[in-house]
Write an enzyme that holds these catalytic residues in place. Structure first.
Site, PDB file in Angstrom:
ATOM      1  N   PHE A   8      77.472   9.172  59.806  1.00  0.00           N
ATOM      2  CA  PHE A   8      75.861   8.926  60.556  1.00  0.00           C
ATOM      3  C   PHE A   8      75.732  10.761  61.756  1.00  0.00           C
ATOM      4  CE2 PHE A   8      76.815   4.547  60.380  1.00  0.00           C
ATOM      5  CZ  PHE A   8      75.161   3.977  60.689  1.00  0.00           C
ATOM      6  N   ASP A   9      75.165  11.163  61.696  1.00  0.00           N
ATOM      7  CA  ASP A   9      75.104  12.203  62.824  1.00  0.00           C
ATOM      8  C   ASP A   9      74.940  11.214  63.846  1.00  0.00           C
ATOM      9  OD1 ASP A   9      73.563  14.214  63.662  1.00  0.00           O
ATOM     10  OD2 ASP A   9      71.558  13.478  64.002  1.00  0.00           O
ATOM     11  N   LEU A  10      75.029  11.950  64.848  1.00  0.00           N
ATOM     12  CA  LEU A  10      75.365  11.567  66.142  1.00  0.00           C
ATOM     13  C   LEU A  10      74.277  11.867  67.040  1.00  0.00           C
ATOM     14  CD1 LEU A  10      77.180   9.662  68.290  1.00  0.00           C
ATOM     15  CD2 LEU A  10      77.557  12.202  68.870  1.00  0.00           C
ATOM     16  N   VAL A 161      73.566   9.654  57.417  1.00  0.00           N
ATOM     17  CA  VAL A 161      71.936   8.769  58.138  1.00  0.00           C
ATOM     18  C   VAL A 161      72.207   9.856  59.146  1.00  0.00           C
ATOM     19  CG1 VAL A 161      71.007   6.903  59.400  1.00  0.00           C
ATOM     20  CG2 VAL A 161      72.284   6.715  57.516  1.00  0.00           C
TER      21      VAL A 161
END
Length: 220
Positions: A8-10, A161
């Site tokens: 995941f990107d943040l 994502v």
């Protein structure tokens, strides 16, 4: 192919820091360059490393601007940061199902950790790859490949994502399938142009994608 890892990107993906980022840029540019900017002058660069964005505003002053930006950003971080809807519930499900998870961000590790701990999300992640962990950053494949290395997961069994073209490009160049979120502050057409493998309108749809990949494997 069965999915065993999700990256995941943040910012903009699992936590909402849009206002924090915009306010940090507005303050920094006005202080050092003497003029006001609007959100529309910042948003197109969401997702790229901060030093690069600041250099777009000033090749000469970007380093001192970097310090000002970070000071402001850290001071107001908790006030202007929110969690995205259903993130915690979906992460808990991934954990229950034994799927490995990682955060892959262009943000500094300590500030990324702070954002995760603020909403008690840190316990759901096995790995955090931040700015300091690779020499090259998104859209290069290095951060994604680093996360896979730490997770000991094959790229064929992973999803990335994110909310920006940088996430999609980084995933593709690493040989990982990409999932673009429709709640991105960036224009939908900008994401669509990069042809991610999947789009999701909410976090729950991620579980459907994973289930679909698992079913495809069983049919083969």
């Amino acid at each position: 192919m069965k999915i065993t890892a999700v990256l995941f990107d943040l910012d903009g993906t699992i936590i909402d820091t849009n206002q924090l980022i915009i306010k940090s840029f507005v303050y920094t540019v006005e202080k050092h360059l003497g003029y006001k900017i609007g959100a529309e002058e910042v948003i197109p660069y969401f997702g790229e490393p901060l030093p690069l964005t600041l250099q777009r505003f000033s090749k000469d002053k970007w380093e001192i601007m970097l310090k000002t930006y970070r000071d402001y950003n850290e001071k107001y971080h908790d006030r202007y940061t929110k969690i995205r809807e259903d993130v915690k519930e979906v992460l808990a499900r991934l954990k229950e199902e034994g799927i490995k998870t990682a955060v892959v961000t262009s943000k500094r590790r300590e500030l990324a950790k702070r954002g995760l701990k603020l909403f008690e999300l840190d316990k759901y992640f096995d790995v955090l790859v931040g700015l300091e962990d690779t020499e090259k950053h998104k859209p290069e494949p290095d951060p994604v490949l680093k996360a896979l290395e730490l997770l000991k997961s094959p790229r064929e069994e992973a999803l990335m994502v994110g909310d920006s073209p940088y996430d999609i490009l980084s995933a593709r160049s690493a040989g990982v399938r990409s999932v673009a979120v429709k709640w991105s502050v960036l224009p939908f057409e900008l994401l669509k142009k990069e042809k991610p493998d999947y789009f999701i309108e909410d976090m729950w749809q991620l579980l459907k994608i994973i289930k679909g990949c698992d079913e495809d494997e069983h049919e083969q």
